[in-house]
Motif scaffolding. Structure first.
Motif, PDB file in Angstrom:
ATOM      1  N   VAL A 228       0.788  -0.923   0.058  1.00 15.53           N
ATOM      2  CA  VAL A 228       0.364   0.331   0.000  1.00 15.53           C
ATOM      3  C   VAL A 228       0.910   1.363   0.016  1.00 15.53           C
ATOM      4  N   GLY A 229       0.525   1.921  -0.824  1.00  9.60           N
ATOM      5  CA  GLY A 229       1.108   3.327  -0.664  1.00  9.60           C
ATOM      6  C   GLY A 229       0.521   4.330  -0.257  1.00  9.60           C
ATOM      7  N   GLY A 230      -0.080   5.967  -0.917  1.00 13.18           N
ATOM      8  CA  GLY A 230      -0.519   6.436   0.215  1.00 13.18           C
ATOM      9  C   GLY A 230      -1.378   6.289   0.962  1.00 13.18           C
ATOM     10  N   ALA A 231      -2.358   5.249   1.179  1.00 15.50           N
ATOM     11  CA  ALA A 231      -3.181   5.312   2.275  1.00 15.50           C
ATOM     12  C   ALA A 231      -2.344   4.244   3.442  1.00 15.50           C
ATOM     13  N   SER A 232      -1.080   4.481   3.058  1.00 15.83           N
ATOM     14  CA  SER A 232      -0.996   3.690   4.355  1.00 15.83           C
ATOM     15  C   SER A 232       0.398   4.092   5.701  1.00 15.83           C
ATOM     16  N   LEU A 233      -0.249   5.845   4.721  1.00 19.77           N
ATOM     17  CA  LEU A 233       0.604   7.343   5.277  1.00 19.77           C
ATOM     18  C   LEU A 233      -0.158   7.236   6.955  1.00 19.77           C
ATOM     19  N   LYS A 234      -1.751   7.259   6.911  1.00 21.09           N
ATOM     20  CA  LYS A 234      -2.137   7.790   7.957  1.00 21.09           C
ATOM     21  C   LYS A 234      -2.585   6.381   8.013  1.00 21.09           C
ATOM     22  N   ALA A 235      -2.337   6.029  10.113  1.00 24.43           N
ATOM     23  CA  ALA A 235      -3.392   5.110  10.585  1.00 24.43           C
ATOM     24  C   ALA A 235      -4.903   4.710  10.578  1.00 24.43           C
ATOM     25  N   ALA A 236      -5.546   5.979  10.074  1.00 24.60           N
ATOM     26  CA  ALA A 236      -6.583   5.777  10.308  1.00 24.60           C
ATOM     27  C   ALA A 236      -6.989   5.227   8.919  1.00 24.60           C
ATOM     28  N   ASP A 237      -6.703   4.925   7.646  1.00 26.19           N
ATOM     29  CA  ASP A 237      -6.870   4.089   6.383  1.00 26.19           C
ATOM     30  C   ASP A 237      -5.743   3.432   6.755  1.00 26.19           C
ATOM     31  N   PHE A 238      -4.596   3.464   7.001  1.00 27.11           N
ATOM     32  CA  PHE A 238      -3.877   1.175   6.881  1.00 27.11           C
ATOM     33  C   PHE A 238      -5.086   0.789   7.680  1.00 27.11           C
ATOM     34  N   THR A 239      -5.301   0.842   9.056  1.00 26.51           N
ATOM     35  CA  THR A 239      -6.158   0.001   9.839  1.00 26.51           C
ATOM     36  C   THR A 239      -7.109  -0.205   9.289  1.00 26.51           C
ATOM     37  N   GLY A 240      -7.846  -0.044   8.374  1.00 27.21           N
ATOM     38  CA  GLY A 240      -9.109  -0.388   7.407  1.00 27.21           C
ATOM     39  C   GLY A 240      -8.503  -1.510   6.571  1.00 27.21           C
ATOM     40  N   ILE A 241      -7.604  -1.255   5.921  1.00 28.02           N
ATOM     41  CA  ILE A 241      -7.163  -1.995   5.269  1.00 28.02           C
ATOM     42  C   ILE A 241      -6.768  -3.330   5.872  1.00 28.02           C
ATOM     43  N   ILE A 242      -6.083  -3.069   7.374  1.00 28.67           N
ATOM     44  CA  ILE A 242      -5.295  -3.766   7.991  1.00 28.67           C
ATOM     45  C   ILE A 242      -6.508  -4.422   8.321  1.00 28.67           C
ATOM     46  N   THR A 243      -7.379  -4.339   8.957  1.00 27.50           N
ATOM     47  CA  THR A 243      -8.866  -5.159   9.221  1.00 27.50           C
ATOM     48  C   THR A 243      -9.261  -5.920   7.846  1.00 27.50           C
ATOM     49  N   ALA A 244      -9.239  -5.408   7.300  1.00 28.27           N
ATOM     50  CA  ALA A 244      -9.873  -6.194   6.346  1.00 28.27           C
ATOM     51  C   ALA A 244      -9.461  -7.289   5.918  1.00 28.27           C
ATOM     52  N   LEU A 245      -7.786  -7.106   5.518  1.00 27.34           N
ATOM     53  CA  LEU A 245      -6.831  -8.638   6.080  1.00 27.34           C
ATOM     54  C   LEU A 245      -7.129  -9.707   6.538  1.00 27.34           C
ATOM     55  N   GLU A 246      -7.728  -8.843   7.961  1.00 25.54           N
ATOM     56  CA  GLU A 246      -7.904 -10.221   9.660  1.00 25.54           C
ATOM     57  C   GLU A 246      -8.810 -10.458   8.830  1.00 25.54           C
TER      58      GLU A 246
END
Length: 248
Positions: A228-246
């Motif tokens: 992930v590029g730009g969406a990993s710069l903010k924890a709030a955005d990256f958290t949503g991606i991590i949760t989806a993967l979990e």
């Protein structure tokens, strides 16, 4: 089976203030069920590694040189990445291939250097828009896999990231069928060369991954996570991606 990995590539973004996002990310995922990786600019690698040493978040670099040392002004070696606390390194990203003229042979040499230093290499491959339109995507991916990966790899040493160049930072995302076709092809190509070791090599998708589309991407065949590029710069955005993967 390959581990699930959510990897963030900060690219040329971030100063000391950006490290506050790591605290927020750790609080949101104190005990994640997937692997989390952040690759900041080289200027932040040591400090980020210190900040994450008691967490489940791994750190890595965005590139390394093929040589351990020498007259290579501005470059860093794999051993330097390791010394700074990194455990991963991104190699062969399309921006390196395009902006710095990196060939498959160069990427392979860097990958071998990373493995020799005890790092896990995240090797990137992907087609341009012209190659996609010409119908040569799988030929391009096959050539890049053959030329960019050294012999003897497995899931403990290498991750492969598929990033269609035309989807990086553009907001455009391939169809789920296109993503599945590419990832199924990569898995088979790796299996043909590396045998059963290919089963444990994580295959990441990268290219405009966001919290809103992550779940459907992670449900796609042979997608083990995301770069992930730009969406990993903010924890709030990256958290949503991590949760989806979990939850995948």
């Amino acid at each position: 089976m390959a581990n699930k990995l959510a990897a963030g590539n900060w690219k040329m973004n971030g100063t000391t203030a950006q490290l506050a996002e790591i605290d927020a990310l750790h609080k949101a995922h104190p005990d994640p069920s997937v692997d989390i990786l952040i690759c900041p600019p080289a200027t932040l690698l040591s400090r980020l590694s210190d900040a994450t040493k008691d967490s489940a978040i791994a750190t890595g670099a965005q590139d390394c040189h093929a040589h351990n040392s020498g007259a290579h002004t501005g470059d860093i070696s794999a051993e330097m990445v390791k010394d700074a606390g990194g455990s991963y390194v991104i190699l062969g990203h399309s921006e390196r291939r395009t902006d710095h003229g990196e060939t498959d042979a160069i990427v392979q040499a860097k990958t071998q250097a990373a493995l020799d230093a005890g790092l896990i290499a995240v090797v990137c491959i992907g087609e341009t828009e012209a190659e996609r339109d010409a119908g040569t995507t799988l030929d391009v991916l096959g050539t890049q896999l053959a030329g960019s990966l050294p012999d003897g790899i497995d899931g403990n040493t290498v991750v492969v990231a598929y990033e269609p160049v035309w989807a990086i930072g553009t907001g455009r995302v391939p169809t789920l069928e296109q993503i599945a076709e590419a990832h199924d092809f990569m898995r088979k190509t790796l299996a043909d060369r590396f045998g059963s070791a290919a089963d444990d090599i994580a295959l990441l998708y990268g290219g405009s991954v966001k919290p809103g589309n992550a779940s459907e991407i992670f449900a796609t065949s042979n997608v083990d996570g995301a770069l992930v590029g730009g969406a990993s710069l903010k924890a709030a955005d990256f958290t949503g991606i991590i949760t989806a993967l979990e939850n995948a």
